[in-house]
Design a protein around this motif. Sequence first.
Motif, PDB file in Angstrom:
ATOM      1  N   ASP B  51      -8.435 -65.954 -28.306  1.00 25.21           N
ATOM      2  CA  ASP B  51      -8.451 -65.204 -29.563  1.00 25.21           C
ATOM      3  C   ASP B  51      -7.050 -64.754 -29.919  1.00 25.21           C
ATOM      4  O   ASP B  51      -6.152 -64.762 -29.082  1.00 25.21           O
ATOM      5  CB  ASP B  51      -9.380 -63.991 -29.456  1.00 25.21           C
ATOM      6  CG  ASP B  51      -8.826 -62.953 -28.509  1.00 25.21           C
ATOM      7  OD1 ASP B  51      -8.204 -62.006 -28.982  1.00 25.21           O
ATOM      8  OD2 ASP B  51      -8.996 -63.119 -27.285  1.00 25.21           O
ATOM      9  N   LEU B  52      -6.893 -64.366 -31.173  1.00 22.82           N
ATOM     10  CA  LEU B  52      -5.567 -64.072 -31.703  1.00 22.82           C
ATOM     11  C   LEU B  52      -4.932 -62.819 -31.082  1.00 22.82           C
ATOM     12  O   LEU B  52      -3.718 -62.691 -31.056  1.00 22.82           O
ATOM     13  CB  LEU B  52      -5.680 -63.894 -33.223  1.00 22.82           C
ATOM     14  CG  LEU B  52      -4.458 -64.221 -34.020  1.00 22.82           C
ATOM     15  CD1 LEU B  52      -4.135 -65.689 -33.935  1.00 22.82           C
ATOM     16  CD2 LEU B  52      -4.665 -63.809 -35.467  1.00 22.82           C
ATOM     17  N   SER B  53      -5.751 -61.905 -30.603  1.00 21.60           N
ATOM     18  CA  SER B  53      -5.192 -60.678 -30.039  1.00 21.60           C
ATOM     19  C   SER B  53      -4.490 -60.952 -28.709  1.00 21.60           C
ATOM     20  O   SER B  53      -3.666 -60.159 -28.273  1.00 21.60           O
ATOM     21  CB  SER B  53      -6.294 -59.639 -29.808  1.00 21.60           C
ATOM     22  OG  SER B  53      -7.122 -60.020 -28.725  1.00 21.60           O
ATOM     23  N   ALA B  54      -4.821 -62.083 -28.083  1.00 20.31           N
ATOM     24  CA  ALA B  54      -4.280 -62.451 -26.757  1.00 20.31           C
ATOM     25  C   ALA B  54      -4.551 -61.368 -25.730  1.00 20.31           C
ATOM     26  O   ALA B  54      -3.891 -61.305 -24.696  1.00 20.31           O
ATOM     27  CB  ALA B  54      -2.787 -62.757 -26.837  1.00 20.31           C
ATOM     28  N   SER B  55      -5.513 -60.504 -26.021  1.00 21.44           N
ATOM     29  CA  SER B  55      -5.782 -59.376 -25.126  1.00 21.44           C
ATOM     30  C   SER B  55      -6.480 -59.814 -23.850  1.00 21.44           C
ATOM     31  O   SER B  55      -6.584 -59.053 -22.907  1.00 21.44           O
ATOM     32  CB  SER B  55      -6.625 -58.323 -25.840  1.00 21.44           C
ATOM     33  OG  SER B  55      -7.847 -58.889 -26.265  1.00 21.44           O
ATOM     34  N   GLN B  56      -6.996 -61.045 -23.824  1.00 20.34           N
ATOM     35  CA  GLN B  56      -7.680 -61.506 -22.613  1.00 20.34           C
ATOM     36  C   GLN B  56      -6.845 -62.500 -21.812  1.00 20.34           C
ATOM     37  O   GLN B  56      -7.337 -63.080 -20.849  1.00 20.34           O
ATOM     38  CB  GLN B  56      -9.017 -62.129 -22.993  1.00 20.34           C
ATOM     39  CG  GLN B  56      -9.968 -61.098 -23.591  1.00 20.34           C
ATOM     40  CD  GLN B  56     -11.334 -61.676 -23.808  1.00 20.34           C
ATOM     41  OE1 GLN B  56     -12.193 -61.612 -22.950  1.00 20.34           O
ATOM     42  NE2 GLN B  56     -11.532 -62.261 -24.960  1.00 20.34           N
ATOM     43  N   ASP B  57      -5.609 -62.731 -22.244  1.00 16.99           N
ATOM     44  CA  ASP B  57      -4.728 -63.636 -21.498  1.00 16.99           C
ATOM     45  C   ASP B  57      -4.414 -63.051 -20.119  1.00 16.99           C
ATOM     46  O   ASP B  57      -4.395 -61.829 -19.952  1.00 16.99           O
ATOM     47  CB  ASP B  57      -3.402 -63.849 -22.247  1.00 16.99           C
ATOM     48  CG  ASP B  57      -3.590 -64.750 -23.459  1.00 16.99           C
ATOM     49  OD1 ASP B  57      -4.732 -65.181 -23.695  1.00 16.99           O
ATOM     50  OD2 ASP B  57      -2.604 -64.999 -24.154  1.00 16.99           O
TER      51      ASP B  57
END
Lengths: 325, 101
Positions: B51-57
């Motif tokens: 996803d665009l937030s990259a919060s789960q990278d």
Amino acid sequence: MDQMLATLLSPMVLFFVLGLSAALLRSQMTIPEAFAKGLAIYLMMAIGLKGGVEMSRSDFSLQVWTVLAAGIVLSFCLPVIAFAFLRWTSKMDRIDAAATAAHYGSISIVTFVAATQFIRSAGLESSGYMVAVAALMEAPAIITALILAQRGQKKAPSVAGSESGELYREVLLNASIVVLVGALAIGWVTGESGMERISPFFVDPFQGVLCLFLLDMGLSAGRGLRQGWRQLDFSAVAFGLYMPLVSAALGGAIAWSLGIQAGDTALLMVLAASASYIAVPAAMRLAMPKAKPSIYLTLSLGVTFPFNLAVGIPLYLYFANLIQG
Amino acid sequence: MHEKIRLELIIERMALKRACRILETAGVSGYTVLPALSGYGRGSRWQRDRDLSASQDMVVIISISDESPIRNVLLKLHELLDQHIGILNIARVEVLRPERF
């Protein structure tokens, strides 16, 4: 009905459906991460610049300030309603419910951008200051969610390695707010003459870039649904569908009481109804790391975003015309 | 060859700065951060670019240092991993140039 059909058959929605279908069918198609981020920055710059130029043409009346304040109040209050619904109707614990509520109090700038295009194609006008309303509605919901999560609980010790102010930096200086507010200010300062010089880049290709971006959003939404649907029960999915309608009704009631034009009413309804999936998920990983992203991200990106794009926007536009027409 | 301790921490990107602060405060001589592409754990797959937030990278932090600073960070990193998604392991390794660590 015609408006709804026109929205559903617009290139933007169809490209989104293409991306969503491709991801659900496990296609290998991807759009590189850096390119997608570039597209998001482009769209936010374009919408910010356009809003700034429109603001440079008009005065800051009392009504403008009232709408800006109403946006902030909405963003503070919506998570309380969302939290209450989630706690009453689903089995979510306090932390997951608060983190999800934060997403529904904040906004989705892509839904906002898509709505401005649909409003224009419906022959309605919207004001430039609505971009400022969007920027102001990004952050307050996070503060409300933190209060909701901590209410009645013992104060949690700070996370190892954390630094004072890191959450506020993430919330107030995230890319969406910086680009949106910065472009708005640049558009406001440079006015129409400045915009004329850059319009071949920021105005003419805008709709095509939006289609490309929505293709990527469709892929993200489909991947999110495929990987996260097991975490969602019926009540959570239902929440993702009825909460935007509740929020839009509240936004519509506020717009009606303020007497703003139909296009702005529709945009305020869209802002209230949309759920964040860029700024808030990142803030939640810092503020509430125990909350499950597979719940809040799947709901906002996989359920509410497609609902708003395909059904919500034409519905809000219809009611905005009914209220202010 | 000279013996050192290698610490490898796989952690969510949003907690990277917190982990780096812990390492720096404890006095490790250096570290390197790498992006993690995808993985599998607890019955589900994860991947970058979801996803665009990259919060789960996720990212991987590798640090090679003397035993003392590495032992110093373990408790703090344990506290960090109580809150954030991640795994940690340490191993004895041999290095060619000890003055680098």
